[in-house]
Design a protein around this motif. Sequence first.
Motif, PDB file in Angstrom:
ATOM      1  N   VAL A 153       4.178 -18.881 -13.715  1.00  0.00           N
ATOM      2  CA  VAL A 153       4.669 -19.949 -12.846  1.00  0.00           C
ATOM      3  C   VAL A 153       3.634 -21.059 -12.733  1.00  0.00           C
ATOM      4  N   ALA A 154       2.387 -20.691 -12.461  1.00  0.00           N
ATOM      5  CA  ALA A 154       1.333 -21.684 -12.261  1.00  0.00           C
ATOM      6  C   ALA A 154       1.133 -22.565 -13.493  1.00  0.00           C
ATOM      7  N   SER A 155       1.126 -21.962 -14.659  1.00  0.00           N
ATOM      8  CA  SER A 155       0.888 -22.725 -15.885  1.00  0.00           C
ATOM      9  C   SER A 155       2.009 -23.711 -16.176  1.00  0.00           C
ATOM     10  N   ASN A 156       3.206 -23.418 -15.696  1.00  0.00           N
ATOM     11  CA  ASN A 156       4.348 -24.281 -15.971  1.00  0.00           C
ATOM     12  C   ASN A 156       4.542 -25.396 -14.952  1.00  0.00           C
ATOM     13  N   VAL A 157       4.038 -25.217 -13.733  1.00  0.00           N
ATOM     14  CA  VAL A 157       4.288 -26.227 -12.694  1.00  0.00           C
ATOM     15  C   VAL A 157       3.048 -27.022 -12.317  1.00  0.00           C
ATOM     16  N   TYR A 158       1.868 -26.517 -12.622  1.00  0.00           N
ATOM     17  CA  TYR A 158       0.646 -27.120 -12.086  1.00  0.00           C
ATOM     18  C   TYR A 158       0.496 -28.599 -12.436  1.00  0.00           C
ATOM     19  N   GLU A 159       0.592 -28.930 -13.703  1.00  0.00           N
ATOM     20  CA  GLU A 159       0.304 -30.302 -14.113  1.00  0.00           C
ATOM     21  C   GLU A 159       1.299 -31.298 -13.525  1.00  0.00           C
ATOM     22  N   ASP A 160       2.568 -30.937 -13.483  1.00  0.00           N
ATOM     23  CA  ASP A 160       3.568 -31.826 -12.889  1.00  0.00           C
ATOM     24  C   ASP A 160       3.289 -32.060 -11.406  1.00  0.00           C
ATOM     25  N   ILE A 161       2.907 -31.006 -10.681  1.00  0.00           N
ATOM     26  CA  ILE A 161       2.618 -31.140  -9.255  1.00  0.00           C
ATOM     27  C   ILE A 161       1.377 -31.999  -9.040  1.00  0.00           C
ATOM     28  N   ASP A 166     -12.773 -31.903 -10.762  1.00  0.00           N
ATOM     29  CA  ASP A 166     -14.092 -32.019 -10.136  1.00  0.00           C
ATOM     30  C   ASP A 166     -14.180 -33.207  -9.186  1.00  0.00           C
ATOM     31  N   TYR A 167     -13.308 -34.191  -9.373  1.00  0.00           N
ATOM     32  CA  TYR A 167     -13.334 -35.392  -8.540  1.00  0.00           C
ATOM     33  C   TYR A 167     -12.359 -35.320  -7.364  1.00  0.00           C
ATOM     34  N   PHE A 168     -11.604 -34.246  -7.255  1.00  0.00           N
ATOM     35  CA  PHE A 168     -10.703 -34.104  -6.110  1.00  0.00           C
ATOM     36  C   PHE A 168     -11.546 -33.907  -4.845  1.00  0.00           C
ATOM     37  N   PRO A 169     -11.441 -34.773  -3.852  1.00  0.00           N
ATOM     38  CA  PRO A 169     -12.157 -34.536  -2.593  1.00  0.00           C
ATOM     39  C   PRO A 169     -11.510 -33.382  -1.837  1.00  0.00           C
ATOM     40  N   PRO A 170     -12.253 -32.739  -0.932  1.00  0.00           N
ATOM     41  CA  PRO A 170     -11.715 -31.565  -0.223  1.00  0.00           C
ATOM     42  C   PRO A 170     -10.398 -31.836   0.489  1.00  0.00           C
ATOM     43  N   HIS A 171     -10.256 -33.019   1.123  1.00  0.00           N
ATOM     44  CA  HIS A 171      -9.025 -33.297   1.868  1.00  0.00           C
ATOM     45  C   HIS A 171      -7.806 -33.357   0.956  1.00  0.00           C
ATOM     46  N   PHE A 172      -7.981 -33.845  -0.267  1.00  0.00           N
ATOM     47  CA  PHE A 172      -6.869 -33.883  -1.216  1.00  0.00           C
ATOM     48  C   PHE A 172      -6.635 -32.503  -1.814  1.00  0.00           C
ATOM     49  N   ARG A 173      -7.703 -31.803  -2.120  1.00  0.00           N
ATOM     50  CA  ARG A 173      -7.570 -30.484  -2.740  1.00  0.00           C
ATOM     51  C   ARG A 173      -6.788 -29.526  -1.841  1.00  0.00           C
ATOM     52  N   VAL A 174      -7.058 -29.565  -0.543  1.00  0.00           N
ATOM     53  CA  VAL A 174      -6.329 -28.698   0.384  1.00  0.00           C
ATOM     54  C   VAL A 174      -4.847 -29.058   0.416  1.00  0.00           C
ATOM     55  N   ALA A 175      -4.546 -30.363   0.426  1.00  0.00           N
ATOM     56  CA  ALA A 175      -3.144 -30.795   0.406  1.00  0.00           C
ATOM     57  C   ALA A 175      -2.447 -30.316  -0.861  1.00  0.00           C
ATOM     58  N   LEU A 176      -3.121 -30.410  -1.986  1.00  0.00           N
ATOM     59  CA  LEU A 176      -2.559 -29.948  -3.253  1.00  0.00           C
ATOM     60  C   LEU A 176      -2.317 -28.440  -3.222  1.00  0.00           C
ATOM     61  N   GLU A 177      -3.243 -27.696  -2.658  1.00  0.00           N
ATOM     62  CA  GLU A 177      -3.072 -26.244  -2.577  1.00  0.00           C
ATOM     63  C   GLU A 177      -1.887 -25.879  -1.692  1.00  0.00           C
ATOM     64  N   TYR A 178      -1.709 -26.585  -0.572  1.00  0.00           N
ATOM     65  CA  TYR A 178      -0.530 -26.351   0.263  1.00  0.00           C
ATOM     66  C   TYR A 178       0.758 -26.676  -0.504  1.00  0.00           C
ATOM     67  N   GLU A 179       0.735 -27.772  -1.261  1.00  0.00           N
ATOM     68  CA  GLU A 179       1.909 -28.163  -2.042  1.00  0.00           C
ATOM     69  C   GLU A 179       2.248 -27.101  -3.089  1.00  0.00           C
ATOM     70  N   LEU A 180       1.224 -26.610  -3.771  1.00  0.00           N
ATOM     71  CA  LEU A 180       1.440 -25.545  -4.748  1.00  0.00           C
ATOM     72  C   LEU A 180       1.923 -24.268  -4.073  1.00  0.00           C
ATOM     73  N   ALA A 181       1.379 -23.976  -2.900  1.00  0.00           N
ATOM     74  CA  ALA A 181       1.802 -22.776  -2.167  1.00  0.00           C
ATOM     75  C   ALA A 181       3.286 -22.844  -1.820  1.00  0.00           C
ATOM     76  N   SER A 182       3.777 -24.045  -1.492  1.00  0.00           N
ATOM     77  CA  SER A 182       5.203 -24.178  -1.189  1.00  0.00           C
ATOM     78  C   SER A 182       6.067 -23.891  -2.418  1.00  0.00           C
ATOM     79  N   ILE A 183       5.556 -24.257  -3.599  1.00  0.00           N
ATOM     80  CA  ILE A 183       6.271 -23.956  -4.846  1.00  0.00           C
ATOM     81  C   ILE A 183       6.212 -22.461  -5.147  1.00  0.00           C
ATOM     82  N   PHE A 184       5.016 -21.897  -5.022  1.00  0.00           N
ATOM     83  CA  PHE A 184       4.856 -20.467  -5.294  1.00  0.00           C
ATOM     84  C   PHE A 184       5.643 -19.612  -4.298  1.00  0.00           C
ATOM     85  N   ALA A 185       5.803 -20.106  -3.070  1.00  0.00           N
ATOM     86  CA  ALA A 185       6.561 -19.359  -2.064  1.00  0.00           C
ATOM     87  C   ALA A 185       8.006 -19.164  -2.498  1.00  0.00           C
ATOM     88  N   GLY A 186       8.527 -20.111  -3.275  1.00  0.00           N
ATOM     89  CA  GLY A 186       9.898 -19.977  -3.766  1.00  0.00           C
ATOM     90  C   GLY A 186       9.992 -19.210  -5.060  1.00  0.00           C
TER      91      GLY A 186
END
Length: 199
Positions: free
Chosen positions: A33-41, A127-147
């Motif tokens: 799942v991660a390999s197929n959705v990560y880049e688009d997200i 490497d250039y993702f700041p922490p505030h963006f990285r956390v938002a991205l992880e939450y966004e990915l978590a919402s995808i993985f939750a489904g």
Amino acid sequence: MATSKVDICARALVMIGAQPISSFSDGSTEALVASNVYEDIVQSSLTRHRWKFSTNQKQLSLLSTAPVGRYDYAYQLPADPGVLQINTLTVNDYIIPYTRYKDMIYVNSYGANSNLVLDYIFRVEEDYFPPHFRVALEYELASIFAGSVARDAGMIREFKNLADRQFLISKNIDTAEVTTRKLDISRFTNLRNSTRTDV
């Protein structure tokens, strides 16, 4: 803190109670799942805002072949890194009108004597993702993985709400990271010298 693609996905999977992955090819459902959705997200998230950390600026190259139709000049968009979203196109710091066609920019009245500068969003490395963006991205990915992994509708909504709130926080932080500029009236004079139609 590690900021690789795999580590970001692994943290998002842990958030929903799933097993973290060690690579995109470890054979697990989570990795599939991660390999197929990560880049688009990631690319979708990078175009939600004019992020400073993902903004680049380049002078465009004029193409020798003129466009067919209602535009006078064609300029080549940067290829590496590629353009995810155009922010502004300027001549002497003055914003000018344009139209995008595929990997080109079409304009009128700004030919060989003009220096066109493009500000754009590109696919910046993790490497250039700041922490505030990285956390938002992880939450966004978590919402995808939750489904797709946990198959939990309530968890999808929970993490989507967390992602939306964190993206808002991230946008506010990113917007504040700029120096207030004074009005430079000389740009209007410079513009008059750059709007001559080339013969």
